[in-house]
Design a protein around this motif. Structure first.
Motif, PDB file in Angstrom:
ATOM      1  N   GLU A 102      68.772 -18.241 -31.099  1.00 39.75           N
ATOM      2  CA  GLU A 102      69.618 -17.831 -29.985  1.00 39.75           C
ATOM      3  C   GLU A 102      68.902 -16.772 -29.132  1.00 39.75           C
ATOM      4  OE1 GLU A 102      73.511 -17.011 -31.374  1.00 39.75           O
ATOM      5  OE2 GLU A 102      74.393 -17.574 -29.467  1.00 39.75           O
ATOM      6  N   VAL A 103      68.072 -15.980 -29.772  1.00 37.48           N
ATOM      7  CA  VAL A 103      67.312 -14.963 -29.035  1.00 37.48           C
ATOM      8  C   VAL A 103      66.125 -15.585 -28.298  1.00 37.48           C
ATOM      9  CG1 VAL A 103      65.871 -12.910 -29.291  1.00 37.48           C
ATOM     10  CG2 VAL A 103      68.015 -13.102 -30.568  1.00 37.48           C
ATOM     11  N   ALA A 104      65.514 -16.579 -28.890  1.00 33.57           N
ATOM     12  CA  ALA A 104      64.290 -17.170 -28.320  1.00 33.57           C
ATOM     13  C   ALA A 104      64.518 -17.704 -26.916  1.00 33.57           C
ATOM     14  CB  ALA A 104      63.778 -18.287 -29.228  1.00 33.57           C
ATOM     15  N   ILE A 105      65.700 -18.284 -26.668  1.00 29.64           N
ATOM     16  CA  ILE A 105      65.918 -18.857 -25.341  1.00 29.64           C
ATOM     17  C   ILE A 105      66.186 -17.779 -24.289  1.00 29.64           C
ATOM     18  CG2 ILE A 105      66.610 -21.146 -26.081  1.00 29.64           C
ATOM     19  CD1 ILE A 105      69.522 -20.314 -25.777  1.00 29.64           C
ATOM     20  N   THR A 106      66.208 -16.526 -24.681  1.00 24.68           N
ATOM     21  CA  THR A 106      66.302 -15.442 -23.707  1.00 24.68           C
ATOM     22  C   THR A 106      64.928 -14.842 -23.415  1.00 24.68           C
ATOM     23  OG1 THR A 106      66.605 -13.663 -25.315  1.00 24.68           O
ATOM     24  CG2 THR A 106      68.571 -14.872 -24.641  1.00 24.68           C
ATOM     25  N   ARG A 107      63.896 -15.370 -24.042  1.00 20.58           N
ATOM     26  CA  ARG A 107      62.568 -14.754 -23.942  1.00 20.58           C
ATOM     27  C   ARG A 107      61.508 -15.768 -23.524  1.00 20.58           C
ATOM     28  NH1 ARG A 107      62.726 -11.081 -29.499  1.00 20.58           N
ATOM     29  NH2 ARG A 107      64.380  -9.665 -28.791  1.00 20.58           N
ATOM     30  N   VAL A 108      60.968 -15.634 -22.332  1.00 24.82           N
ATOM     31  CA  VAL A 108      59.859 -16.508 -21.935  1.00 24.82           C
ATOM     32  C   VAL A 108      58.645 -16.249 -22.794  1.00 24.82           C
ATOM     33  CG1 VAL A 108      60.676 -16.831 -19.564  1.00 24.82           C
ATOM     34  CG2 VAL A 108      59.135 -14.923 -20.100  1.00 24.82           C
ATOM     35  N   SER A 109      58.593 -15.079 -23.462  1.00 29.54           N
ATOM     36  CA  SER A 109      57.472 -14.774 -24.347  1.00 29.54           C
ATOM     37  C   SER A 109      57.454 -15.679 -25.574  1.00 29.54           C
ATOM     38  CB  SER A 109      57.522 -13.307 -24.781  1.00 29.54           C
ATOM     39  OG  SER A 109      58.726 -13.033 -25.476  1.00 29.54           O
ATOM     40  N   ALA A 110      58.556 -16.376 -25.843  1.00 29.49           N
ATOM     41  CA  ALA A 110      58.611 -17.308 -26.973  1.00 29.49           C
ATOM     42  C   ALA A 110      57.925 -18.629 -26.653  1.00 29.49           C
ATOM     43  CB  ALA A 110      60.053 -17.572 -27.362  1.00 29.49           C
ATOM     44  N   VAL A 111      57.521 -18.802 -25.397  1.00 31.45           N
ATOM     45  CA  VAL A 111      56.915 -20.062 -24.954  1.00 31.45           C
ATOM     46  C   VAL A 111      55.399 -19.982 -25.034  1.00 31.45           C
ATOM     47  CG1 VAL A 111      56.606 -21.636 -23.009  1.00 31.45           C
ATOM     48  CG2 VAL A 111      58.842 -20.567 -23.429  1.00 31.45           C
ATOM     49  N   SER A 112      54.790 -21.008 -25.633  1.00 37.89           N
ATOM     50  CA  SER A 112      53.331 -21.050 -25.698  1.00 37.89           C
ATOM     51  C   SER A 112      52.734 -22.040 -24.685  1.00 37.89           C
ATOM     52  CB  SER A 112      52.865 -21.382 -27.116  1.00 37.89           C
ATOM     53  OG  SER A 112      53.573 -22.461 -27.658  1.00 37.89           O
ATOM     54  N   TYR A 113      53.495 -23.058 -24.295  1.00 38.70           N
ATOM     55  CA  TYR A 113      53.034 -23.995 -23.269  1.00 38.70           C
ATOM     56  C   TYR A 113      54.213 -24.386 -22.381  1.00 38.70           C
ATOM     57  CZ  TYR A 113      48.667 -24.603 -25.820  1.00 38.70           C
ATOM     58  OH  TYR A 113      47.460 -24.396 -26.440  1.00 38.70           O
ATOM     59  N   TRP A 114      53.895 -24.590 -21.092  1.00 37.96           N
ATOM     60  CA  TRP A 114      54.892 -24.994 -20.110  1.00 37.96           C
ATOM     61  C   TRP A 114      54.525 -26.346 -19.502  1.00 37.96           C
ATOM     62  CZ3 TRP A 114      59.190 -22.118 -19.400  1.00 37.96           C
ATOM     63  CH2 TRP A 114      59.148 -20.751 -19.705  1.00 37.96           C
ATOM     64  N   GLY A 115      55.563 -27.114 -19.152  1.00 37.22           N
ATOM     65  CA  GLY A 115      55.364 -28.254 -18.275  1.00 37.22           C
ATOM     66  C   GLY A 115      55.355 -27.788 -16.836  1.00 37.22           C
ATOM     67  N   LYS A 116      55.200 -28.730 -15.900  1.00 38.77           N
ATOM     68  CA  LYS A 116      55.124 -28.370 -14.485  1.00 38.77           C
ATOM     69  C   LYS A 116      56.494 -28.331 -13.830  1.00 38.77           C
ATOM     70  CE  LYS A 116      50.379 -29.871 -13.809  1.00 38.77           C
ATOM     71  NZ  LYS A 116      49.434 -30.721 -13.040  1.00 38.77           N
ATOM     72  N   GLY A 117      57.491 -28.873 -14.478  1.00 37.10           N
ATOM     73  CA  GLY A 117      58.845 -28.766 -13.982  1.00 37.10           C
ATOM     74  C   GLY A 117      59.333 -29.975 -13.207  1.00 37.10           C
ATOM     75  N   THR A 118      60.658 -30.106 -13.161  1.00 35.59           N
ATOM     76  CA  THR A 118      61.308 -31.137 -12.364  1.00 35.59           C
ATOM     77  C   THR A 118      62.494 -30.496 -11.655  1.00 35.59           C
ATOM     78  OG1 THR A 118      62.272 -33.369 -12.419  1.00 35.59           O
ATOM     79  CG2 THR A 118      62.794 -31.938 -14.274  1.00 35.59           C
ATOM     80  N   LEU A 119      62.677 -30.829 -10.378  1.00 38.08           N
ATOM     81  CA  LEU A 119      63.690 -30.182  -9.559  1.00 38.08           C
ATOM     82  C   LEU A 119      65.032 -30.877  -9.715  1.00 38.08           C
ATOM     83  CD1 LEU A 119      64.539 -28.144  -7.361  1.00 38.08           C
ATOM     84  CD2 LEU A 119      63.762 -29.827  -5.662  1.00 38.08           C
ATOM     85  N   VAL A 120      66.054 -30.080  -9.985  1.00 36.34           N
ATOM     86  CA  VAL A 120      67.445 -30.553 -10.019  1.00 36.34           C
ATOM     87  C   VAL A 120      68.199 -29.845  -8.899  1.00 36.34           C
ATOM     88  CG1 VAL A 120      69.587 -30.557 -11.329  1.00 36.34           C
ATOM     89  CG2 VAL A 120      67.412 -31.030 -12.488  1.00 36.34           C
ATOM     90  N   THR A 121      68.809 -30.648  -8.039  1.00 38.47           N
ATOM     91  CA  THR A 121      69.596 -30.101  -6.939  1.00 38.47           C
ATOM     92  C   THR A 121      71.023 -30.613  -7.067  1.00 38.47           C
ATOM     93  OG1 THR A 121      67.645 -30.081  -5.504  1.00 38.47           O
ATOM     94  CG2 THR A 121      69.807 -29.877  -4.441  1.00 38.47           C
ATOM     95  N   VAL A 122      71.960 -29.681  -7.152  1.00 38.27           N
ATOM     96  CA  VAL A 122      73.373 -30.044  -7.248  1.00 38.27           C
ATOM     97  C   VAL A 122      74.040 -29.645  -5.937  1.00 38.27           C
ATOM     98  CG1 VAL A 122      75.500 -29.839  -8.570  1.00 38.27           C
ATOM     99  CG2 VAL A 122      73.275 -29.605  -9.716  1.00 38.27           C
ATOM    100  N   SER A 123      74.406 -30.640  -5.171  1.00 39.93           N
ATOM    101  CA  SER A 123      74.949 -30.376  -3.845  1.00 39.93           C
ATOM    102  C   SER A 123      75.747 -31.572  -3.364  1.00 39.93           C
ATOM    103  CB  SER A 123      73.811 -30.085  -2.861  1.00 39.93           C
ATOM    104  OG  SER A 123      74.308 -29.940  -1.548  1.00 39.93           O
ATOM    105  N   SER A 124      76.774 -31.276  -2.566  1.00 40.94           N
ATOM    106  CA  SER A 124      77.547 -32.358  -1.957  1.00 40.94           C
ATOM    107  C   SER A 124      77.007 -32.678  -0.568  1.00 40.94           C
ATOM    108  CB  SER A 124      79.025 -31.972  -1.879  1.00 40.94           C
ATOM    109  OG  SER A 124      79.178 -30.733  -1.214  1.00 40.94           O
TER     110      SER A 124
END
Length: 126
Positions: A104-126
């Motif tokens: 539960e603590v790890a997801i509050t800490r970017v320091s817990a991450v050793s590798y990242w993906g490049k990301g995907t954009l989510v847009t929620v809009s009407s």
């Protein structure tokens, strides 16, 4: 080398659903914790959820509990994030991450991450 490739982002109306996928390669996937983080425009990156190697234990940020579900298929080296009841405030780039630990603590800490993906954009809009 370690690769994490996200897919499934897009434009969705408020109240709608999306399923994100993270395809992993370059490491022994079934030995590692995997998480999802997101970053909205002008805001810091924040944790969404993580799942332990076996898939039997997962954690969520408070704002996502009951709406998002993380899962993994170790045979396919893939982690999923099912997002329901989406809100405009869920708009962000969503990143897959290989994590050193998943609590539960790890997801509050970017320091817990050793590798990242490049990301995907989510847009929620009407």
């Amino acid at each position: 080398q370690v690769q994490l490739v996200e897919s499934g982002g897009g434009l969705v109306q408020p109240g709608g659903s999306l399923r994100l996928s993270c395809a992993a390669s370059g490491f022994a996937f079934d030995y590692y914790n995997i998480g999802w983080f997101r970053q909205a425009p002008g805001k810091e990156r924040e944790g969404v959820s993580c799942i332990r190697p076996s898939g039997g234990v997962s954690y969520y940020a408070d704002s996502e509990k009951g709406r998002f579900t993380i899962s993994r298929d170790n045979a396919k080296n893939t982690v999923y994030l099912q997002m329901n009841s989406l809100k405009p405030e869920d708009t962000a780039v969503y990143y897959c991450a290989r994590m050193s630990y998943c609590t539960e603590v790890a997801i509050t800490r970017v320091s817990a991450v050793s590798y990242w993906g490049k990301g995907t954009l989510v847009t929620v809009s009407s």
